[in-house]
Design a protein around this motif. Sequence first.
Motif, mmCIF file in Angstrom:
data_model
loop_
_atom_site.group_PDB
_atom_site.id
_atom_site.type_symbol
_atom_site.label_atom_id
_atom_site.label_comp_id
_atom_site.label_asym_id
_atom_site.label_seq_id
_atom_site.Cartn_x
_atom_site.Cartn_y
_atom_site.Cartn_z
ATOM 1 N N PRO A 52 0.311 2.225 -3.311
ATOM 2 C CA PRO A 52 0.441 3.532 -2.686
ATOM 3 C C PRO A 52 0.072 3.495 -1.204
ATOM 4 O O PRO A 52 -1.048 3.141 -0.838
ATOM 5 N N GLY A 53 1.043 3.769 -0.359
ATOM 6 C CA GLY A 53 0.789 3.800 1.076
ATOM 7 C C GLY A 53 0.955 2.476 1.782
ATOM 8 O O GLY A 53 0.697 2.378 2.997
ATOM 9 N N GLY A 54 1.394 1.432 1.070
ATOM 10 C CA GLY A 54 1.524 0.148 1.755
ATOM 11 C C GLY A 54 2.375 -0.848 0.986
ATOM 12 O O GLY A 54 2.662 -0.671 -0.199
ATOM 13 N N SER A 55 2.776 -1.896 1.677
ATOM 14 C CA SER A 55 3.505 -3.000 1.054
ATOM 15 C C SER A 55 3.298 -4.243 1.900
ATOM 16 O O SER A 55 2.934 -4.161 3.081
ATOM 17 N N LEU A 56 3.527 -5.382 1.281
ATOM 18 C CA LEU A 56 3.306 -6.661 1.947
ATOM 19 C C LEU A 56 4.356 -7.655 1.477
ATOM 20 O O LEU A 56 4.532 -7.850 0.269
ATOM 21 N N ALA A 57 5.066 -8.259 2.412
ATOM 22 C CA ALA A 57 6.013 -9.313 2.071
ATOM 23 C C ALA A 57 5.250 -10.616 1.850
ATOM 24 O O ALA A 57 4.438 -11.016 2.682
ATOM 25 N N VAL A 58 5.508 -11.265 0.710
ATOM 26 C CA VAL A 58 4.857 -12.535 0.375
ATOM 27 C C VAL A 58 5.785 -13.673 0.787
ATOM 28 O O VAL A 58 6.891 -13.801 0.267
ATOM 29 N N ALA A 59 5.327 -14.500 1.723
ATOM 30 C CA ALA A 59 6.144 -15.584 2.258
ATOM 31 C C ALA A 59 5.989 -16.882 1.489
ATOM 32 O O ALA A 59 6.860 -17.753 1.552
ATOM 33 N N ASP A 60 4.895 -17.021 0.733
ATOM 34 C CA ASP A 60 4.658 -18.252 -0.019
ATOM 35 C C ASP A 60 3.543 -17.968 -1.019
ATOM 36 O O ASP A 60 2.776 -17.008 -0.872
ATOM 37 N N THR A 61 3.449 -18.807 -2.023
ATOM 38 C CA THR A 61 2.404 -18.690 -3.032
ATOM 39 C C THR A 61 1.784 -20.061 -3.239
ATOM 40 O O THR A 61 2.506 -21.050 -3.435
ATOM 41 N N LEU A 62 0.452 -20.115 -3.178
ATOM 42 C CA LEU A 62 -0.262 -21.384 -3.275
ATOM 43 C C LEU A 62 -1.357 -21.296 -4.331
ATOM 44 O O LEU A 62 -1.796 -20.206 -4.706
#
Length: 244
Positions: A52-62
Motif C-alpha cells: 500500500p502506497g509503494g512498489s519496488l522493481a526487483v532487479a535480481d535475487t540472491l
Amino acid sequence: MPTELLFRDDAYEPGCEARVLAAGPEGVVLDRTVFYPRAGGQPGDTGTLRWPGGSLAVADTLKGPDDTVLHLPDGGPGDGALPPPGTMVEAVLDWPRRHRLMRMHTALHLLCSLLPGVGVTGGQIGTEKSRLDFDLAGAALPEKEALAAAINALVAADHPVTEGWISEAELDANPGLVRTLSVQPPRGAGRIRLVRIGDGMPPVDLQPCGGTHVRATGEIGPVTIGKIESKGKANRRVHLALAD
C-alpha cells in the motif's frame, strides 16, 4: 528467520503475499518468496514488490545469510524507497522471463542426458542462450546435427519432469548421480533434491538440482544447438537456444 522457498513446492506460482523481515542496502528479505535466488548457473528472478502506497522493481535475487533470500532493488542495493520491516507485500515474478529460464534449464538436463557418464565442468542458463561444458577425456562428442535431432526427439516425447528427495547418505552411496564436477549439491540439511525426467527405468535423466523446471519436456519447445567450442584439451562447450 529463514525465507520459505515457495518455488520448491510449485515453480509455476507467479506471486505470493509475504511479510518484510528486513530492508536495507543489501536488499529486501521476506518471510516467504516465489523468487529464485541466483545459484547453480540459473539467474536470480526479477519482478516487483508491491505494498500500500509503494512498489519496488526487483532487479535480481540472491542468497542471503542464514538461509534468507535477498530481493535487490532495481538500479542496485539501496536505490529507491524500501518497504519497512513488518509490511505485507505482494511479490510478483516477471513470469515470462522465469518460465523461459525453466524451459532452458530443463533443456540443459536433456543435453546432459545425451552424454551419459560424461562430467559437466560448468554451465550457464540464459533467456537467449545457454551452455554446458563437458569433460570429454576419453569420450567423443556427437556431431551438432545428431545432438540437435536427439534433444528434439526427447522434447517431442513430452517426458514428465518430477522432483523428489534422498538423504545425503543415499547420495554418498550413489555418487554417479552427481554430473557436475565444479559444483556439488549443498550439504547440511540432511536431504538432497533430485530432478527426474521420464518415468521409465532408467529415467531419461536423474540428478541433484535445486533449480526450477517445466512439468514436461514438451513445454520446452524446439531447441537449436549452436556452436561447439574447444575449452582446453578435454573440455568442449556446447551452446543451445530455444527456437522461439
